[in-house]
Design a protein around this motif. Structure first.
Motif, short mmCIF file in Angstrom:
data_model
loop_
_atom_site.label_atom_id
_atom_site.label_comp_id
_atom_site.label_asym_id
_atom_site.label_seq_id
_atom_site.Cartn_x
_atom_site.Cartn_y
_atom_site.Cartn_z
N PHE A 34 0.84 -1.21 0.00
CA PHE A 34 0.00 0.00 0.00
C PHE A 34 0.87 1.26 0.00
CE2 PHE A 34 -3.44 -2.67 2.11
CZ PHE A 34 -4.22 -2.74 0.96
N LEU A 35 1.95 1.23 0.75
CA LEU A 35 2.85 2.38 0.80
C LEU A 35 3.51 2.62 -0.56
CD1 LEU A 35 4.17 4.59 2.53
CD2 LEU A 35 5.91 2.93 3.20
N MET A 36 3.89 1.54 -1.23
CA MET A 36 4.53 1.68 -2.54
C MET A 36 3.60 2.33 -3.57
SD MET A 36 6.85 -1.74 -3.04
CE MET A 36 6.82 -1.57 -4.80
N ILE A 37 2.30 2.02 -3.49
CA ILE A 37 1.37 2.62 -4.45
C ILE A 37 0.77 3.92 -3.92
CG2 ILE A 37 0.83 0.44 -5.59
CD1 ILE A 37 -1.86 0.46 -4.03
N LYS A 38 1.32 4.43 -2.82
CA LYS A 38 0.94 5.71 -2.22
C LYS A 38 -0.49 5.74 -1.71
CE LYS A 38 4.46 8.05 -4.80
NZ LYS A 38 4.91 9.13 -5.59
N ASP A 39 -0.99 4.60 -1.27
CA ASP A 39 -2.28 4.54 -0.58
C ASP A 39 -1.97 4.64 0.91
OD1 ASP A 39 -4.80 4.12 0.40
OD2 ASP A 39 -5.24 2.41 -0.90
N TYR A 40 -1.68 5.86 1.34
CA TYR A 40 -1.14 6.08 2.68
C TYR A 40 -2.12 5.72 3.79
CZ TYR A 40 2.38 8.63 0.04
OH TYR A 40 3.36 8.98 -0.85
#
Length: 187
Positions: A34-40
């Motif tokens: 999730f962090l890699m795809i910027k879904d913070y």
């Protein structure tokens, strides 16, 4: 990692992919994705859930640290609310106080101050971590980060470079014995 001896070149954005043949997956893999795809928001909630589920274990401390990193990234991408998001990141890193991951508290706080462009507070956190935890098994992470920041600031910020050079002279003098460092200083 990427190791370079010369700083006279540019690297275009690099994409990293991870894969494994293992049947078991690390519990941090889902929020990492999730962090890699910027879904913070999803990454943050997953990290906090893992930290709560694995209290007093390495996975829980790592999840707490990564939750703080996620908040820093949220603050960078949301400039109008960055101050309050950075304050939440500081609170998240404070959860590591008096745990086996205590040096990571100060590393995390220094990252918040770096994002806020507050050089004095950033270096104070790193110096405090080295002084308080000089014999801690995680101290090498702090020292590596200081060396990285020295090289990073040398390219962009003269005052920052001098500040980190002074910090390394005082706290990690054996760093200057390496040939790579001597070449860096000549440049």
């Amino acid at each position: 990692g990427l190791l370079c001896r010369d700083t006279d070149f540019d690297i275009s954005p690099i994409l990293l992919f991870m894969g494994s043949q293992n049947v078991q997956v690390n519990c941090l893999s889902v929020p990492d994705a999730f962090l890699m795809i910027k879904d913070y928001s999803k990454a943050l909630s997953e990290y906090q859930r893992i930290a709560c589920s694995f209290k007093r274990r390495a996975e829980g401390r790592e999840a707490t640290f990564r939750a703080g990193i996620t908040l820093i990234e949220m603050g960078k991408s949301n400039r109008p609310k960055s101050k309050e998001i950075f304050a939440k990141a500081l609170e998240e890193f404070e959860k590591l106080h008096k745990t086996p991951g205590a040096p990571l508290e100060y590393l995390g706080k220094s990252l918040v101050y770096q994002a806020e462009k507050n050089l004095d507070e950033e270096t104070k956190c790193l110096e405090l971590a080295i002084r308080m935890y000089s014999k801690h098994p995680l101290i090498h992470v702090i020292k590596e980060h200081i060396m990285f920041r020295l090289h990073e600031t040398a390219q962009k910020d003269r005052i920052g470079a001098y500040t980190f050079a002074l910090l390394t002279i005082r706290q990690t003098p054996n760093f200057y014995e390496k040939k790579e460092t001597q070449d860096f200083l000549k440049n």
